[in-house]
Enzyme design. Structure first.
Site, PDB file in Angstrom:
ATOM      1  N   TYR A   1      30.395  36.530  41.295  1.00 43.32           N
ATOM      2  CA  TYR A   1      31.384  37.424  40.687  1.00 43.32           C
ATOM      3  C   TYR A   1      32.987  36.591  40.861  1.00 43.32           C
ATOM      4  O   TYR A   1      33.647  36.590  40.155  1.00 43.32           O
ATOM      5  CB  TYR A   1      31.518  38.723  40.913  1.00 43.32           C
TER       6      TYR A   1
ATOM      7  N   SER B   1      40.432  39.764  39.133  1.00 46.94           N
ATOM      8  CA  SER B   1      40.398  40.410  40.166  1.00 46.94           C
ATOM      9  C   SER B   1      41.281  40.051  41.380  1.00 46.94           C
ATOM     10  O   SER B   1      41.774  38.870  41.239  1.00 46.94           O
ATOM     11  CB  SER B   1      39.009  40.750  40.779  1.00 46.94           C
TER      12      SER B   1
END
Length: 240
Positions: free
Chosen positions: A148, A135
């Site tokens: 996350y 990400s």
């Protein structure tokens, strides 16, 4: 890499970016094996003609079920795409550690386990590719999603080290860094989201070209900001 005739294992291929990845890879001539844990989405993918192994990769048992379901078949491309967010914000209340633990396993441990299990197979292929989907938040975290972000940063470090280990082999190691993409995980956001199909297209293009990184969409700008000033990139993203 020429995709026609290759066999690709794409985790989390029944929804979001993964669902677009399996469609686009199949359109390029690849044979697809994927996995999912939602019965309705698994059934829909099977109806669309995909081989789907039911497996919950947030647990070790799920990883083992996926490996068993492969039955030792040759895999040329491994795409570790499955991932999940985890609410972990003390400003909103005590976090649920069970949710955090499941996210850590799915986002970080499962890719490491799958790579380790499949490495002998990948080494035996004339050419092979590992894609780890991280990400933009692996570069700089946002305050509201520390678990996350930590898992994606961990997978980014793992990917970079793995690439160095395998530099003299026929295995290409790619990190794909999506921005905010239109998926169920980002349903709460109302703007600035990239279509999943475009994100998948850029990742597939990286597999074909053998690029070390696929900085997708606005992540290119984040990478530039980080290269100029890591502290500035962190300040920007912590407010994101």
């Amino acid at each position: 890499m020429r995709l026609s005739g290759k066999t690709a294992l794409v985790t989390g291929g029944t929804d979001g970016i993964g669902a677009e990845l399996i469609r686009q890879l199949r359109a390029k001539g690849a044979t697809i094996v994927t996995c999912g844990r939602n019965p309705e989405r698994v059934a829909a993918a099977r109806t669309a003609g995909f081989e789907v192994i039911e497996a919950d990769l947030s647990t070790l048992a799920g990883v083992e079920a996926l490996i068993a379901g492969l039955e030792g078949r040759p895999i040329d491309i491994l795409v570790n795409n499955a991932g999940v967010g985890a609410d972990h914000d003390f400003r909103e209340g005590p976090p649920d550690l069970a949710v955090s633990d499941a996210a850590i396993f799915l986002n970080l441990n499962a890719p490491i386990h799958l790579i380790t299990w499949l490495m002998p197979m990948l080494r035996s292929r004339p050419e092979a590719t590992i894609v780890n989907v991280t990400s933009g938040l692996a570069i700089a975290p946002r305050a509201g999603g520390p678990v996350y972000c930590a898992t994606k940063a961990g997978l980014r470090s793992y990917t970079q080290a793995l690439r160095a280990q395998l530099k003299d082999t026929a295995i290409t190691v790619i990190e794909a860094l999506p921005p905010v993409v239109e998926t169920k995980m980002t349903a709460g956001r109302t703007s600035g989201k990239m279509p999943a199909a475009e994100c998948a297209r850029q990742i597939v293009s990286a597999v074909e070209s053998g690029a070390a990184e696929a900085n997708v969409g606005m992540v290119k700008m984040l990478q530039l900001a980080h290269s100029l000033s890591p502290a500035l990139a962190r300040r920007i993203m912590l407010k994101f």
